[in-house]
Design a protein around this motif. Structure first.
Motif, PDB file in Angstrom:
ATOM      1  N   LYS A   1       1.318  -0.937  -0.314  1.00  0.00           N
ATOM      2  CA  LYS A   1      -0.133  -0.397  -0.466  1.00  0.00           C
ATOM      3  C   LYS A   1       0.790   0.530  -0.022  1.00  0.00           C
ATOM      4  N   GLN A   2       1.853   1.798   0.801  1.00  0.00           N
ATOM      5  CA  GLN A   2       2.747   2.827   0.470  1.00  0.00           C
ATOM      6  C   GLN A   2       3.751   2.600  -0.422  1.00  0.00           C
ATOM      7  N   ILE A   3       3.793   1.635  -1.089  1.00  0.00           N
ATOM      8  CA  ILE A   3       4.429   1.761  -2.249  1.00  0.00           C
ATOM      9  C   ILE A   3       3.857   2.586  -3.476  1.00  0.00           C
ATOM     10  N   TRP A   4       2.770   1.887  -3.572  1.00  0.00           N
ATOM     11  CA  TRP A   4       1.605   2.169  -4.822  1.00  0.00           C
ATOM     12  C   TRP A   4       0.805   4.203  -4.119  1.00  0.00           C
ATOM     13  N   GLU A   5       1.276   4.134  -3.067  1.00  0.00           N
ATOM     14  CA  GLU A   5       0.783   5.843  -2.819  1.00  0.00           C
ATOM     15  C   GLU A   5       1.389   6.445  -2.743  1.00  0.00           C
ATOM     16  N   LYS A   6       2.972   5.634  -3.180  1.00  0.00           N
ATOM     17  CA  LYS A   6       4.302   6.249  -2.991  1.00  0.00           C
ATOM     18  C   LYS A   6       4.115   6.695  -5.011  1.00  0.00           C
ATOM     19  N   LYS A   7       4.064   5.891  -5.820  1.00  0.00           N
ATOM     20  CA  LYS A   7       4.257   5.675  -7.185  1.00  0.00           C
ATOM     21  C   LYS A   7       3.147   7.298  -7.193  1.00  0.00           C
ATOM     22  N   LEU A   8       1.840   6.562  -7.231  1.00  0.00           N
ATOM     23  CA  LEU A   8       0.865   7.749  -7.447  1.00  0.00           C
ATOM     24  C   LEU A   8       1.268   9.830  -6.376  1.00  0.00           C
ATOM     25  N   SER A   9       2.447   9.148  -5.880  1.00  0.00           N
ATOM     26  CA  SER A   9       1.934  10.777  -5.344  1.00  0.00           C
ATOM     27  C   SER A   9       3.082  11.545  -7.056  1.00  0.00           C
ATOM     28  N   LEU A  10       4.263  10.129  -7.240  1.00  0.00           N
ATOM     29  CA  LEU A  10       5.460  10.406  -8.493  1.00  0.00           C
ATOM     30  C   LEU A  10       4.718  10.962  -9.564  1.00  0.00           C
ATOM     31  N   CYS A  11       3.373  10.655  -9.816  1.00  0.00           N
ATOM     32  CA  CYS A  11       2.969  10.697 -10.821  1.00  0.00           C
ATOM     33  C   CYS A  11       2.524  12.145 -11.823  1.00  0.00           C
ATOM     34  N   SER A  12       2.893  12.733 -12.818  1.00  0.00           N
ATOM     35  CA  SER A  12       2.625  13.791 -13.152  1.00  0.00           C
ATOM     36  C   SER A  12       0.980  13.915 -13.954  1.00  0.00           C
ATOM     37  N   GLN A  13       0.484  15.274 -14.128  1.00  0.00           N
ATOM     38  CA  GLN A  13      -0.472  15.265 -14.230  1.00  0.00           C
ATOM     39  C   GLN A  13      -1.528  14.152 -14.991  1.00  0.00           C
ATOM     40  N   ARG A  14      -0.510  13.603 -16.187  1.00  0.00           N
ATOM     41  CA  ARG A  14      -1.059  12.605 -16.711  1.00  0.00           C
ATOM     42  C   ARG A  14       0.189  11.912 -17.173  1.00  0.00           C
ATOM     43  N   ALA A  15      -0.240   9.996 -16.813  1.00  0.00           N
ATOM     44  CA  ALA A  15       1.212   9.413 -16.081  1.00  0.00           C
ATOM     45  C   ALA A  15       0.471   8.329 -16.116  1.00  0.00           C
ATOM     46  N   TYR A  16       1.401   7.111 -17.111  1.00  0.00           N
ATOM     47  CA  TYR A  16       1.868   5.537 -17.345  1.00  0.00           C
ATOM     48  C   TYR A  16       1.992   5.059 -15.953  1.00  0.00           C
ATOM     49  N   ILE A  17       1.576   3.694 -15.727  1.00  0.00           N
ATOM     50  CA  ILE A  17       2.513   2.696 -14.307  1.00  0.00           C
ATOM     51  C   ILE A  17       1.658   1.892 -15.168  1.00  0.00           C
ATOM     52  N   SER A  18       3.471   1.288 -15.811  1.00  0.00           N
ATOM     53  CA  SER A  18       3.186  -0.696 -16.347  1.00  0.00           C
ATOM     54  C   SER A  18       4.276  -1.168 -15.423  1.00  0.00           C
ATOM     55  N   TYR A  19       3.561  -2.497 -14.742  1.00  0.00           N
ATOM     56  CA  TYR A  19       3.647  -3.395 -13.904  1.00  0.00           C
ATOM     57  C   TYR A  19       3.517  -4.464 -14.463  1.00  0.00           C
ATOM     58  N   PHE A  20       4.256  -6.134 -14.134  1.00  0.00           N
ATOM     59  CA  PHE A  20       3.611  -6.976 -14.239  1.00  0.00           C
ATOM     60  C   PHE A  20       3.236  -7.684 -13.253  1.00  0.00           C
ATOM     61  N   LYS A  21       2.920  -9.070 -12.770  1.00  0.00           N
ATOM     62  CA  LYS A  21       2.502 -10.312 -11.859  1.00  0.00           C
ATOM     63  C   LYS A  21       2.524 -11.090 -12.730  1.00  0.00           C
ATOM     64  N   TYR A  22       3.563 -11.994 -11.730  1.00  0.00           N
ATOM     65  CA  TYR A  22       3.828 -13.329 -12.296  1.00  0.00           C
ATOM     66  C   TYR A  22       2.179 -14.627 -12.432  1.00  0.00           C
ATOM     67  N   LEU A  23       1.643 -15.109 -13.126  1.00  0.00           N
ATOM     68  CA  LEU A  23       0.872 -15.376 -13.113  1.00  0.00           C
ATOM     69  C   LEU A  23       0.906 -17.016 -12.182  1.00  0.00           C
ATOM     70  N   LYS A  24       1.744 -17.287 -11.421  1.00  0.00           N
ATOM     71  CA  LYS A  24       1.602 -18.891 -10.672  1.00  0.00           C
ATOM     72  C   LYS A  24       0.835 -17.764  -9.459  1.00  0.00           C
ATOM     73  N   PHE A  25       0.526 -17.119  -9.289  1.00  0.00           N
ATOM     74  CA  PHE A  25       0.296 -16.019  -7.971  1.00  0.00           C
ATOM     75  C   PHE A  25      -1.383 -15.840  -8.971  1.00  0.00           C
ATOM     76  N   GLY A  26      -2.017 -15.725  -7.609  1.00  0.00           N
ATOM     77  CA  GLY A  26      -3.429 -15.531  -7.618  1.00  0.00           C
ATOM     78  C   GLY A  26      -3.264 -14.200  -8.168  1.00  0.00           C
ATOM     79  N   ASP A  27      -4.646 -13.705  -8.397  1.00  0.00           N
ATOM     80  CA  ASP A  27      -4.250 -12.168  -8.718  1.00  0.00           C
ATOM     81  C   ASP A  27      -3.829 -11.056  -8.160  1.00  0.00           C
ATOM     82  N   PHE A  28      -4.724 -10.804  -6.961  1.00  0.00           N
ATOM     83  CA  PHE A  28      -3.570  -9.524  -6.153  1.00  0.00           C
ATOM     84  C   PHE A  28      -3.822  -9.950  -4.940  1.00  0.00           C
TER      85      PHE A  28
END
Length: 203
Positions: free
Chosen positions: A127-154
């Motif tokens: 949660k803290q990392i996501w809040e940090k990433k959102l706080s670093l976004c410009s007026q219009r930004a893109y966040i790209s990341y990946f999750k391995y399929l071996k895990f549940g969705d979230f």
């Protein structure tokens, strides 16, 4: 083999048995490529969090223009050294040996890429990392990341809420060990403010 040894020594911070494949890395930067295809594209500020041995970094750097800047934040000392040895002579690339939660740049970012092992982290840290990433976004930004399929969705409800709120694109990449799912989020400042008003206490 080098990456595997670090994985075994430091599972929570490394999070992957093998470096990201070139296929996964190329798909992660598609939105960046599309943006740069616009001849009127302004100089971009780009952030990569958790570069590892640099598979994704290589693809980002390949598309950088002289007027763009890339900041790389890597907490793992050995990976920081590896990335530094590759890119220390690039004028528009800066490598920071730091925890992203303690990273305080004097700018916001148009693109944020990450290869962080959220499934291996406590939910509060996620949660803290996501809040940090959102706080670093410009007026219009893109966040790209990946999750391995071996895990549940979230594992984290907060992460799932963020993805559902801002999801721009999703793609499966099977040519990776293990196969992965790429999420690209589009963050607009106005949407971010409205989402904060609707769900200020999401946990």
């Amino acid at each position: 083999m080098e990456h595997l040894l670090y994985f075994l020594k430091d599972l929570k911070r490394v999070g992957a048995v093998a470096p990201s494949s070139k296929f996964l890395a190329k798909d992660l930067v598609v939105q960046l490529q599309n943006k740069l295809a616009d001849t009127d594209c302004k100089p971009l500020n780009i952030l990569e969090v958790g570069a590892g041995t640099g598979s994704l970094t290589k693809q980002i750097a390949k598309h950088l223009r002289p007027q763009d800047s890339l900041d790389i934040v890597e907490i793992h000392k050995k990976f920081y050294q590896i990335i530094g040895s590759k890119y220390r002579l690039n004028d528009n690339i800066r490598i920071h040996h730091a925890d992203i939660l303690n990273f305080h740049p004097q700018k916001n970012y148009d693109f944020i890429f990450s290869s962080l092992p959220y499934e291996n982290m406590p939910e509060e840290i996620t949660k803290q990392i996501w809040e940090k990433k959102l706080s670093l976004c410009s007026q219009r930004a893109y966040i790209s990341y990946f999750k391995y399929l071996k895990f549940g969705d979230f594992k984290s409800d907060f992460e799932e809420n963020i993805v559902n709120t801002y999801k721009h694109d999703k793609k499966l990449v099977f040519l990776n060990i293990p196969p992965a799912k790429i999420y690209t989020l589009e963050i607009k400042q106005r949407d971010k403010e409205q989402a904060a008003i609707k769900s200020p206490n999401v946990a």
